[in-house]
Design a protein around this motif. Structure first.
Motif, PDB file in Angstrom:
ATOM      1  N   ASP A  78       0.846  -1.176   0.000  1.00  0.00           N
ATOM      2  CA  ASP A  78       0.000   0.000   0.000  1.00  0.00           C
ATOM      3  C   ASP A  78       0.888   1.235   0.000  1.00  0.00           C
ATOM      4  O   ASP A  78       1.915   1.266   0.675  1.00  0.00           O
ATOM      5  CB  ASP A  78      -0.871  -0.015   1.257  1.00  0.00           C
ATOM      6  CG  ASP A  78      -1.971   1.015   1.227  1.00  0.00           C
ATOM      7  OD1 ASP A  78      -2.374   1.438   0.129  1.00  0.00           O
ATOM      8  OD2 ASP A  78      -2.429   1.412   2.311  1.00  0.00           O
ATOM      9  N   VAL A  79       0.521   2.226  -0.786  1.00  0.00           N
ATOM     10  CA  VAL A  79       1.187   3.520  -0.789  1.00  0.00           C
ATOM     11  C   VAL A  79       0.120   4.594  -0.664  1.00  0.00           C
ATOM     12  O   VAL A  79      -1.075   4.305  -0.678  1.00  0.00           O
ATOM     13  CB  VAL A  79       2.056   3.729  -2.061  1.00  0.00           C
ATOM     14  CG1 VAL A  79       3.276   2.816  -2.028  1.00  0.00           C
ATOM     15  CG2 VAL A  79       1.274   3.509  -3.317  1.00  0.00           C
ATOM     16  N   GLN A  80       0.517   5.829  -0.599  1.00  0.00           N
ATOM     17  CA  GLN A  80      -0.422   6.902  -0.297  1.00  0.00           C
ATOM     18  C   GLN A  80      -1.594   6.970  -1.269  1.00  0.00           C
ATOM     19  O   GLN A  80      -2.734   7.056  -0.864  1.00  0.00           O
ATOM     20  CB  GLN A  80       0.303   8.248  -0.262  1.00  0.00           C
ATOM     21  CG  GLN A  80      -0.605   9.383   0.173  1.00  0.00           C
ATOM     22  CD  GLN A  80       0.125  10.695   0.338  1.00  0.00           C
ATOM     23  OE1 GLN A  80       1.319  10.793   0.111  1.00  0.00           O
ATOM     24  NE2 GLN A  80      -0.591  11.717   0.733  1.00  0.00           N
ATOM     25  N   TYR A  81      -1.317   6.925  -2.575  1.00  0.00           N
ATOM     26  CA  TYR A  81      -2.394   7.091  -3.550  1.00  0.00           C
ATOM     27  C   TYR A  81      -2.726   5.813  -4.317  1.00  0.00           C
ATOM     28  O   TYR A  81      -3.733   5.738  -4.989  1.00  0.00           O
ATOM     29  CB  TYR A  81      -2.043   8.199  -4.551  1.00  0.00           C
ATOM     30  CG  TYR A  81      -1.877   9.536  -3.877  1.00  0.00           C
ATOM     31  CD1 TYR A  81      -2.961  10.188  -3.317  1.00  0.00           C
ATOM     32  CD2 TYR A  81      -0.624  10.127  -3.782  1.00  0.00           C
ATOM     33  CE1 TYR A  81      -2.815  11.411  -2.683  1.00  0.00           C
ATOM     34  CE2 TYR A  81      -0.464  11.355  -3.155  1.00  0.00           C
ATOM     35  CZ  TYR A  81      -1.564  11.991  -2.610  1.00  0.00           C
ATOM     36  OH  TYR A  81      -1.412  13.185  -1.987  1.00  0.00           O
ATOM     37  N   ASN A  82      -1.885   4.790  -4.223  1.00  0.00           N
ATOM     38  CA  ASN A  82      -2.116   3.532  -4.944  1.00  0.00           C
ATOM     39  C   ASN A  82      -2.396   3.757  -6.427  1.00  0.00           C
ATOM     40  O   ASN A  82      -3.332   3.185  -6.992  1.00  0.00           O
ATOM     41  CB  ASN A  82      -3.271   2.740  -4.324  1.00  0.00           C
ATOM     42  CG  ASN A  82      -2.839   1.930  -3.139  1.00  0.00           C
ATOM     43  OD1 ASN A  82      -1.664   1.624  -2.971  1.00  0.00           O
ATOM     44  ND2 ASN A  82      -3.784   1.584  -2.293  1.00  0.00           N
ATOM     45  N   ASP A  83      -1.580   4.605  -7.076  1.00  0.00           N
ATOM     46  CA  ASP A  83      -1.739   4.823  -8.510  1.00  0.00           C
ATOM     47  C   ASP A  83      -1.639   3.511  -9.270  1.00  0.00           C
ATOM     48  O   ASP A  83      -2.320   3.303 -10.261  1.00  0.00           O
ATOM     49  CB  ASP A  83      -0.663   5.780  -9.038  1.00  0.00           C
ATOM     50  CG  ASP A  83      -0.798   7.171  -8.435  1.00  0.00           C
ATOM     51  OD1 ASP A  83      -1.935   7.594  -8.166  1.00  0.00           O
ATOM     52  OD2 ASP A  83       0.242   7.817  -8.246  1.00  0.00           O
ATOM     53  N   TYR A 113       9.626  -0.786   1.728  1.00  0.00           N
ATOM     54  CA  TYR A 113       8.951   0.451   1.379  1.00  0.00           C
ATOM     55  C   TYR A 113       9.985   1.525   1.132  1.00  0.00           C
ATOM     56  O   TYR A 113      10.888   1.717   1.943  1.00  0.00           O
ATOM     57  CB  TYR A 113       8.018   0.883   2.522  1.00  0.00           C
ATOM     58  CG  TYR A 113       7.161   2.070   2.192  1.00  0.00           C
ATOM     59  CD1 TYR A 113       5.894   1.894   1.664  1.00  0.00           C
ATOM     60  CD2 TYR A 113       7.624   3.362   2.389  1.00  0.00           C
ATOM     61  CE1 TYR A 113       5.100   2.979   1.354  1.00  0.00           C
ATOM     62  CE2 TYR A 113       6.844   4.458   2.074  1.00  0.00           C
ATOM     63  CZ  TYR A 113       5.577   4.262   1.568  1.00  0.00           C
ATOM     64  OH  TYR A 113       4.801   5.344   1.249  1.00  0.00           O
TER      65      TYR A 113
END
Length: 133
Positions: free
Chosen positions: A4-9, A52
């Motif tokens: 998972d990352v901040q915006y999940n582009d 990460y």
């Protein structure tokens, strides 16, 4: 366990082969990472690993905490592990022999499980430069 990352582009999958160094010295299973980082293998059983970051990676191990697991219910902790200063630039190479990451648009429901028909060479179809002039 899910990345998972901040915006999940982009979302996707990853696969890896353990490095020969770790495999020879600590074994070739997921618990080898716990042995490499020196965690208490009696108390913790490694289930997974999280990497990460890009410039300075943060590595965490997903572990069952045997002391906090009760009545057949596993207590799972995500444990951040320190990276030695001399290993910071090479930690991915120290840990993995091969690392394959495949990403696709988070909105793609049609093609996310499909495979490709052929492998093409970029040089065969390259028309313009993608570098800044």
């Amino acid at each position: 366990m899910k990345a998972d990352v901040q915006y999940n582009d982009f979302i996707g999958t990853a696969a890896a082969d353990i490095s020969d160094y770790l495999g020879t010295k600590f074994g070739d299973d997921i618990e080898s990472f716990g042995k490499f980082f020196g965690i208490d293998s009696i108390r913790f059983r490694v289930l997974g690993i999280s990497i990460y970051g890009v410039d300075s990676e943060y590595i965490s191990l997903y572990c069952i905490d045997n002391e906090r697991s009760k009545d057949g219910k596993d207590f799972i902790t995500k444990m951040s592990v320190p990276i030695e200063e001399e290993d910071k630039n090479d930690i991915i190479e120290i840990m993995f022999k091969r690392l394959h990451i495949v990403l696709h648009s988070k909105f793609d429901d049609k093609f996310k499980n499909l495979d490709y028909h052929e492998e093409s060479r970029f040089e065969d179809y390259h028309e313009t430069s993608y570098e800044n002039d």
